[in-house]
Write an enzyme that holds these catalytic residues in place. Structure first.
Site, PDB file in Angstrom:
ATOM      1  N   GLY A  56       0.794  -1.219   0.000  1.00  0.00           N
ATOM      2  CA  GLY A  56       0.000   0.000   0.000  1.00  0.00           C
ATOM      3  C   GLY A  56       0.828   1.271   0.000  1.00  0.00           C
ATOM      4  O   GLY A  56       1.796   1.402   0.750  1.00  0.00           O
ATOM      5  N   ASN A  79      -0.841  -9.498  11.704  1.00  0.00           N
ATOM      6  CA  ASN A  79       0.141  -8.451  11.440  1.00  0.00           C
ATOM      7  C   ASN A  79      -0.444  -7.084  11.773  1.00  0.00           C
ATOM      8  O   ASN A  79      -1.645  -6.846  11.622  1.00  0.00           O
ATOM      9  CB  ASN A  79       0.612  -8.499   9.987  1.00  0.00           C
ATOM     10  N   ASN A 109      -1.627  -0.425  -5.011  1.00  0.00           N
ATOM     11  CA  ASN A 109      -2.571  -0.328  -3.901  1.00  0.00           C
ATOM     12  C   ASN A 109      -2.377   1.031  -3.231  1.00  0.00           C
ATOM     13  O   ASN A 109      -1.247   1.416  -2.924  1.00  0.00           O
ATOM     14  CB  ASN A 109      -2.310  -1.465  -2.909  1.00  0.00           C
ATOM     15  N   CYS A 140      -8.990   1.696   5.619  1.00  0.00           N
ATOM     16  CA  CYS A 140      -8.323   2.764   6.360  1.00  0.00           C
ATOM     17  C   CYS A 140      -9.332   3.638   7.108  1.00  0.00           C
ATOM     18  O   CYS A 140     -10.477   3.788   6.677  1.00  0.00           O
ATOM     19  CB  CYS A 140      -7.527   3.643   5.402  1.00  0.00           C
ATOM     20  N   LYS A 175     -10.715  -2.835  -2.780  1.00  0.00           N
ATOM     21  CA  LYS A 175     -10.472  -3.962  -1.882  1.00  0.00           C
ATOM     22  C   LYS A 175     -11.371  -3.847  -0.656  1.00  0.00           C
ATOM     23  O   LYS A 175     -11.264  -2.890   0.114  1.00  0.00           O
ATOM     24  CB  LYS A 175      -8.996  -4.004  -1.474  1.00  0.00           C
ATOM     25  N   THR A 276      -0.435 -14.367   2.305  1.00  0.00           N
ATOM     26  CA  THR A 276       0.374 -14.922   3.392  1.00  0.00           C
ATOM     27  C   THR A 276       1.237 -16.096   2.935  1.00  0.00           C
ATOM     28  O   THR A 276       2.347 -16.298   3.454  1.00  0.00           O
ATOM     29  CB  THR A 276      -0.542 -15.357   4.558  1.00  0.00           C
TER      30      THR A 276
END
Length: 329
Positions: A56, A79, A109, A140, A175, A276
């Site tokens: 990002g 995370n 992103n 966000c 997303k 991941t």
């Protein structure tokens, strides 16, 4: 669903289309798990990817959260990196030249704390060679709305989407956050606001506690849960969203193998993102491409597009979407 058979000696066509963007295959890397791609150049063949999605990018550089920022969980990880990145200007001058030279689609992103930040980042990316698309992180917080995440409110999600679309000169992917009551409401809102495609899911919110110290394991207390543990949730949400929107859906969440990726495609995903799994096996994305190709050849499919949305429900009662809470019955 197409019903055509592969002829002897014919190679399966793995191409898929995300709106106006054509990918050589349906495998992308998930933002935040693949750095700026260069980190993996000696670990795999980057040219095999359908697309790369970089970590990002914010308007200004971010240092991220203090450690500890990552912890392993059962079948996954938590995370709380804190969206550490170099900022959009340094990204353009220091990272994009290399990325553009890969000759594969590069999707950037982006993230922000206000509509103005999303607009400004998009404006600065316009016309930059090699940028093939934008993925909008709406998980966000909106600082002007008390820190409520853009992605948890249909109106705010739509507003971000419209703001980015207004400044973008490339396709826009949004997303989605899974931390909502009904993800289909958000999906419809961003589609109506002009999104060219939707990717889901972002991480689930979780935390870990250290029994010895009786303190949170993560310095940020909470973090994002990812990995195989979230795959059933992600698969269900992709299935639900693909049934209510007409734009392409990209599946994310616990995908480690070609079998995982193909399940998402049967549920309605046009493409997938590997996240991941990159930490466990740096070649995971390339392995998934190989596995999808082998599956298509074994099934004698001329095009992998023929399985998209091919989940068979004809022998079942129409209960798949009758309740978002089947265990409550």
């Amino acid at each position: 669903m197409e019903n055509v058979s592969l002829q002897e000696g014919q190679v399966p066509d793995l191409r898929v289309n995300i709106g106006s963007l054509e990918l050589a295959n349906p495998v992308m890397t998930a933002s935040g798990t693949f750095g700026y791609a260069r980190e993996f150049e000696n670990l795999m063949n980057l040219h095999r990817l359908g697309a790369v999605i970089v970590k990002g990018i914010s308007l200004h550089p971010r240092a991220g959260n203090p450690p500890q920022r990552i912890m392993e969980t059962a079948c996954g990880m938590l995370n709380a990196i804190g969206l550490q990145n170099v900022g959009v200007d340094r990204f353009i001058t220091e990272k994009m030249n290399y990325l553009a030279g890969l000759n594969i689609p590069v999707i950037v992103n982006i993230l922000g704390d206000s509509l103005a930040e999303y607009e400004e980042i998009t404006k600065r990316l316009a016309g930059v060679p090699g940028v093939a698309g934008i993925e909008v992180n709406i998980s966000c917080p909106n600082v002007k709305k008390g820190g409520v995440a853009f992605g948890t409110d249909p109106a705010m999600a739509a507003a971000v989407t419209a703001a980015v679309k207004n400044k973008a000169d490339v396709p826009v992917m949004v997303k989605l956050s899974p931390n909502v009551t009904d993800i289909t409401l958000i999906a419809r809102a961003v589609e109506q606001a002009g999104a060219d495609s939707i990717s889901l899911i972002n991480t689930l919110i979780g935390m870990g506690i250290d029994l010895k110290t009786r303190r949170p394991v993560l310095a940020n207390v909470i973090g994002g849960l990812s990995g195989p543990a979230i795959k059933p949730v992600a698969l269900r949400m992709v299935f639900e969203v693909a049934r209510v929107v007409s734009i392409p859906v990209i599946g994310i969440g616990g995908i480690e193998s070609a079998e995982d990726a193909l399940e998402f495609m049967l549920a309605g995903a046009t493409a997938v993102q590997i996240g991941t799994a990159n930490f466990v096996n740096p070649r995971a994305s390339e392995d998934v491409v190989d596995g999808i190709s082998a599956y298509a050849a074994n099934e004698k499919l001329t095009s992998i597009r023929s399985i998209i949305g091919g989940l068979r429900l004809d022998s079942l009662k129409d209960h798949a979407t009758s309740s978002h809470n089947p265990v409550a019955k």
